[in-house]
Design a protein around this motif. Sequence first.
Motif, PDB file in Angstrom:
ATOM      1  N   ALA A 309      21.379  21.688  34.844  1.00 19.00           N
ATOM      2  CA  ALA A 309      22.643  22.342  35.198  1.00 19.00           C
ATOM      3  C   ALA A 309      22.916  22.189  36.692  1.00 19.00           C
ATOM      4  CB  ALA A 309      22.588  23.822  34.825  1.00 19.00           C
ATOM      5  N   PRO A 310      24.179  22.177  37.081  1.00 25.91           N
ATOM      6  CA  PRO A 310      24.493  22.159  38.514  1.00 25.91           C
ATOM      7  C   PRO A 310      24.215  23.525  39.135  1.00 25.91           C
ATOM      8  CG  PRO A 310      26.506  22.342  37.241  1.00 25.91           C
ATOM      9  CD  PRO A 310      25.394  22.141  36.246  1.00 25.91           C
ATOM     10  N   ALA A 311      23.775  23.537  40.364  1.00 19.17           N
ATOM     11  CA  ALA A 311      23.529  24.793  41.083  1.00 19.17           C
ATOM     12  C   ALA A 311      23.671  24.515  42.568  1.00 19.17           C
ATOM     13  CB  ALA A 311      22.155  25.360  40.753  1.00 19.17           C
ATOM     14  N   TRP A 312      23.713  25.588  43.347  1.00 18.18           N
ATOM     15  CA  TRP A 312      23.897  25.463  44.785  1.00 18.18           C
ATOM     16  C   TRP A 312      22.940  26.417  45.501  1.00 18.18           C
ATOM     17  CZ3 TRP A 312      27.447  25.483  41.009  1.00 18.18           C
ATOM     18  CH2 TRP A 312      28.303  24.376  40.927  1.00 18.18           C
ATOM     19  N   ILE A 313      22.581  26.065  46.697  1.00 14.43           N
ATOM     20  CA  ILE A 313      21.768  26.927  47.542  1.00 14.43           C
ATOM     21  C   ILE A 313      22.526  27.191  48.834  1.00 14.43           C
ATOM     22  CG2 ILE A 313      19.637  27.101  48.874  1.00 14.43           C
ATOM     23  CD1 ILE A 313      18.235  25.485  46.739  1.00 14.43           C
ATOM     24  N   ALA A 314      22.666  28.474  49.190  1.00 11.08           N
ATOM     25  CA  ALA A 314      23.355  28.874  50.416  1.00 11.08           C
ATOM     26  C   ALA A 314      22.318  29.253  51.464  1.00 11.08           C
ATOM     27  CB  ALA A 314      24.289  30.051  50.147  1.00 11.08           C
ATOM     28  N   ILE A 315      22.427  28.654  52.649  1.00 19.26           N
ATOM     29  CA  ILE A 315      21.498  28.906  53.750  1.00 19.26           C
ATOM     30  C   ILE A 315      22.299  29.313  54.980  1.00 19.26           C
ATOM     31  CG2 ILE A 315      19.620  27.973  55.167  1.00 19.26           C
ATOM     32  CD1 ILE A 315      18.864  27.772  52.341  1.00 19.26           C
ATOM     33  N   ARG A 316      21.971  30.469  55.538  1.00 21.75           N
ATOM     34  CA  ARG A 316      22.632  30.898  56.767  1.00 21.75           C
ATOM     35  C   ARG A 316      22.083  30.104  57.961  1.00 21.75           C
ATOM     36  NH1 ARG A 316      27.179  33.439  55.152  1.00 21.75           N
ATOM     37  NH2 ARG A 316      26.717  35.018  53.558  1.00 21.75           N
ATOM     38  N   PRO A 317      22.925  29.761  58.949  1.00 22.39           N
ATOM     39  CA  PRO A 317      22.482  28.939  60.086  1.00 22.39           C
ATOM     40  C   PRO A 317      21.289  29.500  60.842  1.00 22.39           C
ATOM     41  CG  PRO A 317      24.865  29.071  60.041  1.00 22.39           C
ATOM     42  CD  PRO A 317      24.367  30.032  59.000  1.00 22.39           C
ATOM     43  N   GLU A 318      21.194  30.827  60.936  1.00 29.67           N
ATOM     44  CA  GLU A 318      20.087  31.410  61.697  1.00 29.67           C
ATOM     45  C   GLU A 318      18.749  31.263  60.977  1.00 29.67           C
ATOM     46  OE1 GLU A 318      21.863  34.841  59.284  1.00 29.67           O
ATOM     47  OE2 GLU A 318      22.589  33.085  60.403  1.00 29.67           O
ATOM     48  N   LYS A 319      18.791  30.893  59.699  1.00 32.01           N
ATOM     49  CA  LYS A 319      17.563  30.697  58.934  1.00 32.01           C
ATOM     50  C   LYS A 319      17.136  29.225  58.891  1.00 32.01           C
ATOM     51  CE  LYS A 319      18.214  34.814  56.089  1.00 32.01           C
ATOM     52  NZ  LYS A 319      19.221  35.409  56.941  1.00 32.01           N
ATOM     53  N   VAL A 320      17.912  28.366  59.548  1.00 33.08           N
ATOM     54  CA  VAL A 320      17.588  26.938  59.597  1.00 33.08           C
ATOM     55  C   VAL A 320      16.832  26.649  60.887  1.00 33.08           C
ATOM     56  CG1 VAL A 320      18.527  24.598  59.660  1.00 33.08           C
ATOM     57  CG2 VAL A 320      19.619  26.338  58.225  1.00 33.08           C
ATOM     58  N   ARG A 321      15.653  26.049  60.766  1.00 28.04           N
ATOM     59  CA  ARG A 321      14.887  25.647  61.941  1.00 28.04           C
ATOM     60  C   ARG A 321      15.334  24.247  62.370  1.00 28.04           C
ATOM     61  NH1 ARG A 321      10.684  28.044  58.641  1.00 28.04           N
ATOM     62  NH2 ARG A 321      10.204  25.977  57.804  1.00 28.04           N
ATOM     63  N   ILE A 322      15.456  24.046  63.653  1.00 26.44           N
ATOM     64  CA  ILE A 322      15.838  22.742  64.187  1.00 26.44           C
ATOM     65  C   ILE A 322      14.780  22.304  65.197  1.00 26.44           C
ATOM     66  CG2 ILE A 322      17.358  23.846  65.904  1.00 26.44           C
ATOM     67  CD1 ILE A 322      19.120  21.314  65.775  1.00 26.44           C
TER      68      ILE A 322
END
Length: 396
Positions: A309-322
């Motif tokens: 099935a199609p699905a999506w994941i939402a990630i807030r910018p502050e939770k992304v490590r760069i």
Amino acid sequence: MRPAAAKPAWEGDRVKHVLGAVRRSFQPWNDPGAKPFIEFRGVSKRFGSFAAVDGQTLTIYEREFFALLGPSGCGKTTLLRMLAGFEQPSEGTILLEGRDLAGVPPHKRPVNMMFQSYALFPHLTVENNIAFGLKQDRLPRAEIRDRVAEMLRLVRLEGFGKRKPDQLSGGQRQPVALARALAKRPKVLLLDEPLAALDKKLREETQFELINLQETLGLTFVIVTHDQEEAMTVADRIAVMNHGRIVQIATPAEIYEAPRTRYVADFIGSVNIFGGTVEPADGAAVALAGEDGFALRVANGAQRPPQGAPAWIAIRPEKVRISHEPPPDPARNAVAGEVWDIAYLGDMSIYNVRLASGKIVRASLLNAFRTVERPISWEDKVWLSWADDAGVLLAE
């Protein structure tokens, strides 16, 4: 929980300000025995063939600060106007304290509205603007005088009573309109985009003043706004609306951290949304074959879509490590890209990173120090990554 019998400021001493503790413990919507103060039951409002509100049910509790949030045309103001009595439902029932409001004219409802334009009478002084509704109700002159003085103290405008609206700044006209709306002692105060005309800094200051005022008076406030930050600052709960329907009702933290749909995730704050196809079960987590060419994994939440099935994941910018260096496990929730844009906001920096697929992903870094040993700059090759429990799985 909030004191059950707290008196409004005009009935005695001011309630002691205990905002933090009160707002943490006030959750009547989680109490099966709590009775709603305001109820919308299957309410619709149609203008010709257009459904501004489409069969919505909603409960609001006494002393709650409730926000109706959404873009222009979503139906939030129409809901507010029906509660005020300026519009009548095409279908459904609206109740206040268990009383059906059908046929009750606006001036006989224990409700008052503060309009976006403030709607102050330009030829009247501040005192007479506040007193206008009281005079219409033929209250004794001494009582009107005392209540106007109390309202001026409440909004901290003592000494401005003899001025006219054109002698006030926008930041001063707003509390005058608020004082006029409160002067008749309504049980519910309705606020239609009340801070839209204020500049950003004054708007932020006034948001906290509204919270303090609502706590002090112990009234039920219902605010309409399109400003997500405003709703999340002032409200106990938020109803996010779209096309005449309520999409989700929850506390600000729940709306932000656990949105139910892509629409809610995208409307509240900044977010990265990655699409993919659900792969075979991976223990307690859900794995997706990401459409942007890298594997996704998210800690299992309330829903697990079927395989394929199609699905999506939402990630807030502050939770992304760069980082310039790849993460320890680059096989999942990790992707390389190039820094496309940088926004320095003082307290934080926003990085827009372009992936090989062309998708732009946003990461934010708190500027905790005045200097950075190895700053990330434009056109740098970087890695983005996040933990399994940082994202929210969305099936729609």
